[in-house]
Design a protein around this motif. Structure first.
Motif, PDB file in Angstrom:
ATOM      1  N   SER A 314       8.522  -6.321 -25.199  1.00 15.86           N
ATOM      2  CA  SER A 314       9.590  -5.427 -24.555  1.00 15.86           C
ATOM      3  C   SER A 314      10.498  -6.281 -23.825  1.00 15.86           C
ATOM      4  CB  SER A 314       8.754  -4.552 -23.616  1.00 15.86           C
ATOM      5  OG  SER A 314       8.015  -5.383 -22.811  1.00 15.86           O
ATOM      6  N   THR A 315      11.591  -5.727 -23.424  1.00 20.34           N
ATOM      7  CA  THR A 315      12.524  -6.305 -22.630  1.00 20.34           C
ATOM      8  C   THR A 315      13.259  -5.387 -21.678  1.00 20.34           C
ATOM      9  OG1 THR A 315      13.535  -7.704 -24.728  1.00 20.34           O
ATOM     10  CG2 THR A 315      15.037  -7.576 -22.860  1.00 20.34           C
ATOM     11  N   THR A 316      13.552  -5.941 -20.592  1.00 19.54           N
ATOM     12  CA  THR A 316      13.961  -4.956 -19.239  1.00 19.54           C
ATOM     13  C   THR A 316      14.974  -5.552 -18.560  1.00 19.54           C
ATOM     14  OG1 THR A 316      11.731  -3.833 -19.153  1.00 19.54           O
ATOM     15  CG2 THR A 316      13.351  -3.712 -17.323  1.00 19.54           C
ATOM     16  N   LEU A 343      19.837   1.052 -12.562  1.00 20.39           N
ATOM     17  CA  LEU A 343      20.731   1.067 -13.763  1.00 20.39           C
ATOM     18  C   LEU A 343      20.381  -0.159 -14.723  1.00 20.39           C
ATOM     19  CD1 LEU A 343      24.480   0.525 -13.511  1.00 20.39           C
ATOM     20  CD2 LEU A 343      22.866   0.442 -11.654  1.00 20.39           C
ATOM     21  N   GLY A 344      20.623  -0.221 -15.891  1.00 20.65           N
ATOM     22  CA  GLY A 344      20.104  -1.506 -16.787  1.00 20.65           C
ATOM     23  C   GLY A 344      19.719  -0.722 -18.340  1.00 20.65           C
ATOM     24  N   SER A 345      19.032  -1.729 -18.819  1.00 24.35           N
ATOM     25  CA  SER A 345      18.765  -1.270 -20.294  1.00 24.35           C
ATOM     26  C   SER A 345      17.254  -1.900 -20.369  1.00 24.35           C
ATOM     27  CB  SER A 345      19.504  -2.062 -21.150  1.00 24.35           C
ATOM     28  OG  SER A 345      19.468  -3.406 -21.225  1.00 24.35           O
ATOM     29  N   SER A 346      16.461  -1.320 -21.415  1.00 20.35           N
ATOM     30  CA  SER A 346      15.338  -1.632 -21.716  1.00 20.35           C
ATOM     31  C   SER A 346      15.153  -1.408 -23.280  1.00 20.35           C
ATOM     32  CB  SER A 346      14.085  -0.763 -21.016  1.00 20.35           C
ATOM     33  OG  SER A 346      14.219   0.636 -21.319  1.00 20.35           O
ATOM     34  N   GLY A 347      14.110  -2.088 -23.887  1.00 17.82           N
ATOM     35  CA  GLY A 347      14.131  -2.104 -25.385  1.00 17.82           C
ATOM     36  C   GLY A 347      12.741  -2.489 -25.926  1.00 17.82           C
ATOM     37  N   SER A 348      11.937  -2.163 -26.629  1.00 22.75           N
ATOM     38  CA  SER A 348      10.833  -2.545 -27.250  1.00 22.75           C
ATOM     39  C   SER A 348      10.700  -2.373 -28.787  1.00 22.75           C
ATOM     40  CB  SER A 348       9.585  -1.640 -26.824  1.00 22.75           C
ATOM     41  OG  SER A 348       9.774  -0.172 -27.047  1.00 22.75           O
TER      42      SER A 348
END
Length: 816
Positions: A314-316, A343-348
């Motif tokens: 996971s990335t934040t 605000l930003g982005s996240s991914g997994s």
């Protein structure tokens, strides 16, 4: 039953009124008291007030002025005394010739005015030591700014180091071995699911946090949500005049790299207090698991076994700008405007390979599953508050309004292939899950505080909150690159909740006894609708939540504290939505619209010796306990996790805490807890009666002052096997080390931290349910090293005390 509880609660409050009335009429013995103010008639809290013998100047008693500037010395023997008052920013004040005898049992000095100290001390640093942990009548306060190993960490990582706090493998927070924790930020409920809360706190830097308050039995002033209690995260607030600020940055390396940075800027004068800050956080994590699921038939004969290996990351990335402004309308009136956005982005990503075996454990086929999720979350909170101090005696009135909004737009792609026993291709599925989650929160509240004669106060308040949660989940099948909507797996739900609350709280102190009693009433109106199927949920109910605190100071060495209260836990919004969401190739999550609120009674008795050793006994009784279970689907292949009510549960706990400065260079804080959770009831015909398992948790923190500029710290946590209903989690331990070097005459610091250096946080989990026995081995690659730098600028002096103007109590349960 409800009438009986209401009557009992009213009788409890009336009894306290009677005690106050009787005490007001009776003479108070052996008391010396007064109130501290500055030159502008503002009360002065936190001042050190010493009562000394008039003949030899020996210290007789010492105390700290309260938030209303009051100080009281009880049980004073006959004699001649004088008082010394000291506080940073003011000149020392001496009150001589206080004669105490049988004819003069109460000495009310009245209002004492302290003069500003305008001297500039060159090259001298005045340091006021704040204890790492403070035990108060209704809470435990952890001053995380005192902890070296929190430098460069996120708030989510700090939570896992707090005494009595655990984070389960699925992201649930427990307090003292019990789930159902309500997490607040500056007194405002977060209303987020476990997943979204982890994302929010994982994007907040610990450097901006002043303290964290742990309340196993909160007073009636707080929302009743959270049967395990409340964790209140309090952010730093400027108290110095002029221009002040700080910058900080941190870089770390674990399985992946991580870094964060930020700045704060403050400007304060007699008219305004302006606060601006911004932080940036980047973090990437990796974990893996091995899962074995045995699926049995009606006669407990093995039908099939699923063995999978799963790897996830996971990335934040997050930005959190904040703006706050205090406007001093008068000496006693403050208007506060505040706003924070995220605000930003996240991914997994998840890659899973599963072998499916037959009843003889021969390979039948293999499933390969991969999933990618990406999101650009956005949230903001805006608030306004008017705080007015009616007089110097402490009467005050506060009114506030807040609005928060959370938006998530996750896109999840799922690809699944099925091969035969010999590796031959059988089939594949490819789909896209498009989600839109929106949570709007509105809250208004008003509080009034009335001091009573002879160390008592009366507090009353009202609050109304409205929350609207929108969940739009659309599943697209992707055969040959086409996008075909799968209505059978999609959902669109709208939920709303309106809570109207009122509370009354009374506290009173005698010579050695302090008491606080309160009653909170909450009316909850919940409505929900699934737009695609036209299913609807509507609830309207009233609940009463009494609280009682008693503290008996037996003597200078010993004290006893009793805490009693009733709490509730309402389901998270995503737990009510019947949408079935994929998590792996064979594992799904689905909400339950029939969930009932969880209710608990809490009792706690603690003994404190010399403000160093504390022994606490806890007991809790639950009704409609909420727990998420894995259920075997009718196809006897896939598993769906669903939140379910358990008819009853109870738990006990024994805590032993020892915190003391052993030497001038060594401070220690240790907590040992024994607890057990037991349950009775059933789910889908499967008995959940379980006597539980006795578990142990050990937290120890040791701080060392190696020199005037170098300090070190060692944190260690050990948890044995523990159980929640039919889920058992294995033992684990974590060891953290930190080294800090003070720079630039104390204005800067450089900190080196090594976290989980033994890589010993791995654990296993066992889940049992009808026809299912599942063993999971979890691997957390959280060992890391980080280097952090912080610098404070500005030379503003400590500001004159004004009424605190932070709004309170609101934002936890969002939809997934």
């Amino acid at each position: 039953m409800r009438k009986l509880r209401f009557t009992a609660s009213v009788v409890l409050v009336l009894h306290l009124f009677v005690f106050i009335r009787i005490d007001a009429q009776a003479p108070v013995q052996s008391v010396i008291k007064g109130i501290l103010i500055d030159g502008q008639a503002q009360t002065i809290p936190g001042a050190t007030v010493q009562l000394k013998n008039g003949t030899d100047s020996a210290l007789y008693k010492s105390t700290i002025s309260t938030g209303r500037g009051e100080f009281v010395f009880n049980s004073v023997k006959s004699g001649i005394y004088y008082i010394e008052v000291t506080v940073v920013g003011f000149k020392k004040l001496t009150v001589p010739n206080l004669v105490k005898n049988e004819d003069n049992k109460t000495i009310d000095i009245g209002t004492l005015t302290l003069k500003n100290d305008n001297k500039t001390l060159s090259g001298v640093t005045i340091k006021a030591e704040t204890p790492p942990i403070e035990h108060q009548i209704d809470k435990t306060v952890v001053n995380i700014g005192q902890n070296i190993t929190t430098e460069g960490a996120t708030v989510w990582e700090v939570l896992r180091k707090l005494p009595g706090v655990q984070v389960t493998p699925d992201g649930q927070i427990t307090l003292n071995g019990k789930p159902g924790v309500n997490v607040l930020i500056d007194g405002k409920t977060t209303y987020l699911s476990a997943e979204d809360l982890a994302g929010l706190l994982g994007g907040m830097q610990a450097s901006g946090i002043q303290r964290i308050e742990l309340m196993s039995n909160p007073s009636s002033k707080y929302d009743a949500a959270g049967t395990a209690g409340i964790i209140n995260i309090v952010k730093k607030k400027n108290t110095k005049e002029g221009v002040n600020g700080s910058v900080n940055t941190s870089v770390g390396q674990g399985y992946y790299g991580r870094y964060n940075g930020g700045f704060t800027f403050n400007y304060k004068n007699n008219l305004i207090n302006l606060f601006v800050n911004n932080t940036y956080t980047y973090n990437k994590k990796y974990s893996s698991s091995n899962v074995t699921s045995d699926i049995s038939g009606a006669n407990n004969n093995l039908l099939t076994e699923q063995v999978s290996a799963n790897n996830s990351n996971s990335t934040t990335r997050s930005y959190r700008p904040t703006l706050g402004l205090d406007i001093y309308l008068s000496k006693r009136t403050t208007l506060t405007l505040s706003g924070t956005s995220g605000l930003g982005s996240s991914g997994s990503g998840l890659v899973s390979g599963m072998d499916v075996l037959d009843s003889l454990r021969n390979k039948a086929n293999r499933i390969a599953y991969s999933s990618r999720l990406h999101d650009n979350p956005f949230n903001y909170t805006a608030g306004i508050q008017l705080a007015h101090q009616l007089d110097t005696a402490g009467r005050s009135f506060t009114v506030s309004a807040d609005h928060s909004e959370y938006r998530n737009f996750p896109l999840q792609t799922n690809y699944n292939t099925l091969d035969g026993a010999t590796g031959n291709f059988v089939s594949e599925t490819d789909n896209l899950l498009v989600q839109h989650r929106q949570l709007d929160i509105y809250a208004v509240k008003a509080d009034y505080v009335l001091p009573l004669k002879n160390k008592g106060s009366f507090e009353v308040g009202i609050k109304s909150s409205y929350v609207k949660a929108i969940n739009n989940n659309t599943v697209y099948d992707l055969p040959g690159g086409q996008q075909l909507i799968d209505l059978a797996q999609s959902d669109y739900s709208v939920n709303s909740e309106n809570i109207n609350a009122a509370y009354v709280n009374l506290n009173k102190s005698w010579s050695n006894l302090s008491a606080e009693a309160g009653l909170r009433a909450e009316q909850t109106v919940t409505k929900g609708k699934e737009l695609l199927t036209d299913e609807a949920v509507s609830l309207n109910y009233l609940q009463l939540f009494p609280t009682l605190f008693l503290n008996d100071k037996i003597n200078e060495q010993n004290s006893l504290t009793l805490r009693l209260g009733r709490r509730t836990d309402r389901p998270d919004y995503h737990e009510l939505v019947p949408f079935r969401r994929p998590q792996t190739a064979t594992l799904f999550f689905q909400g339950n619209p029939d969930l009932k609120p969880q209710v608990s009674w809490h009792g706690e008795l603690s003994w404190n010796f010399q403000q160093a050793l504390t022994l606490t006994l806890n007991y809790d009784i639950y009704r409609d306990y909420i727990r998420t279970f894995p259920f075997l689907d009718t196809n006897r292949t896939t598993i769906t996790r669903r939140p379910t009510n358990i008819q009853g549960a109870h738990s006990w706990e024994i805590d032993l805490n020892y915190a003391k400065k052993l030497l001038s260079w060594w401070s220690t804080d240790n907590t040992l807890a024994l607890y057990r959770n037991a349950f009775n009831g059933q789910a889908a015909g499967y008995s959940l009666d379980n006597a539980g398992l006795v578990s142990l948790q050990l937290n120890t923190n040791n701080s060392f002052q190696i020199s005037s500029v170098i300090s070190a710290e060692c944190d260690f946590e050990y948890d044995t096997k523990r159980q929640f209903v039919n889920s058992t989690y294995g033992a684990y331990s974590v060891l953290d080390l930190g080294l800090k070097r003070s720079l630039f005459a104390g204005k800067g610091s450089l900190t080196l931290n090594a976290n989980n250096i033994l890589q010993s946080e791995d654990r296993n989990a066992i889940d049992r349910n009808s026809g299912l026995y599942q063993v999971t081995n979890l691997h957390f690659y959280s060992r890391s090293v980080s280097l952090s730098f912080a610098y404070r600028f500005g030379s503003g002096k400590t500001a004159k005390t004004r009424l605190d103007s932070g709004s309170a109590d609101e934002q936890k349960r969002a939809g997934n």
